[in-house]
Design a protein around this motif. Structure first.
Motif: not given
Length: 365
Positions: A82-87
């Motif tokens: 999720k963090v990678k996608v948001l980044r």
């Protein structure tokens, strides 16, 4: 008495300690004063709670400074999917306009937080009826985010940003307005709701550029049938995001049935454009003169219009419509409110007007 003093001193001490702790949590020191202040568009809108206003600040930080937002807040969240996608989403996002508060959207979100909190429901129940209730003529293109269980403003905004659908609302270039509310929730302890909407007429006149602009002349009749007035003037129409319609009209009015009152009016209105049909709501300000007596009226108006052009060509006839305003036929109703001067007996309280707008030119931006 001594016990009361100790209690007061304890509360003050807790507040003094909590201020720097809160500042460290939201990483205020990572932002310049100008950046932190610019994102705080809801600071004076006290009808919303402090935590909701702070969440709107984090919405705006992500919109105004997507790269920096990623650096400041995502590095400490690990490397989950999720963090990678948001980044990646923030990296693709370009700086955009900040969201500004709307009391209409606040009312819609407030209704939902109370209903959801007391009933224990989740989701977007009755979203369309709520939006129509607070924005009856401009409800198209709106959106909603709901967060449950999060207490801190940063947690609320970050939780929404980590969710694809909610993130799409926060980072949408289509939205210019936001309203939020927070309330207790039977199942999650707390729930926070945000409603989003495209630009309104204030945004259009101060900070955005229209996609299309039309200018033309307007001819018609107004007042009542037994005290009819002929109207003529110029009109300006502008559209944003294909369906938001803004209108400015300057007209001259002349009494022709049972009176000779004349006057001028300025109308500002906004609404939705459906290609063939349009709905506007606005305010008309008029100055009338009758035998040397001058009066000022303010008239809230509702307009219904058809964007069609009739033709007769080589023995055939019909009509057509397009994305451009070609020839608009409009029915308007307004309630005339006398503001200054003597009330003019020739001006009826209920104003019904029929008009035709003839387009003289269109400009695409």
């Amino acid at each position: 008495m001594k016990k009361n003093k100790i209690t007061v001193l304890t509360i003050i001490l807790i507040l003094l300690i909590s201020i720097p702790v809160y500042s460290q949590y939201n990483k205020k020191d990572q932002w310049t004063k100008q950046e932190w202040r610019e994102a705080n568009t809801a600071r004076f809108h006290f009808y919303m709670s402090k935590r909701v206003r702070e969440s709107i600040r984090f919405h705006n930080l992500a919109r105004l400074y997507p790269d920096k937002f990623s650096e400041v807040y995502l590095d400490s969240l690990g490397k989950s999917k999720k963090v990678k996608v948001l980044r990646k989403a923030l990296k693709r996002s370009s700086p955009m306009q900040k969201l500004k508060p709307s009391i209409n959207l606040y009312l819609s979100s407030q209704i939902h937080t109370i209903y959801s909190g007391i009933s224990g429901h989740t989701g977007h129940a009755l979203f369309l009826p709520r939006i129509i209730l607070v924005k009856p003529l401009s409800f198209r293109g709106t959106g909603e985010n709901c967060a449950y269980g999060s207490y801190h403003p940063l947690d609320v905004s970050m939780g929404l940003l980590l969710s694809p659908g909610h993130r799409r609302n926060i980072l949408s270039e289509d939205y210019y307005r936001v309203g939020g509310s927070r309330f207790l929730h039977w199942g999650y302890g707390t729930n926070t709701v945000f409603n989003y909407a495209p630009a309104n007429w204030i945004d259009f006149s101060t900070r955005i550029k229209a996609d299309k602009q039309d200018i033309g002349i307007i001819l018609g009749t107004s007042n009542s049938f037994n005290k009819l007035m002929l109207d003529g003037g110029i009109a300006y129409h502008a559209r944003h995001q294909k369906f938001k319609e803004y209108m400015l009209e300057l007209k001259y009015h002349k009494g022709v049935v049972k009176h000779n009152t004349d006057g001028v009016s300025l109308t500002v209105a906004a609404g939705d454009f459906y290609g063939v049909g349009m709905m506007h709501s606005g305010v008309k300000t008029s100055v009338f003169n009758n035998d040397g007596s001058t009066s000022l009226y303010v008239t809230p108006e509702i307009n219904l219009a058809l964007n069609i052009k009739f033709f007769i060509k080589r023995g055939s006839y019909g009509y057509y419509s397009s994305e451009d305003i070609v020839s608009m036929y409009r029915l308007s109703y307004g309630y005339n409110i006398p503001v200054l001067g003597e009330e003019n007996t020739n001006i009826t309280k209920h104003n019904i007007s029929l008009s035709r707008y003839i387009n003289l030119g269109t400009r695409n931006n």
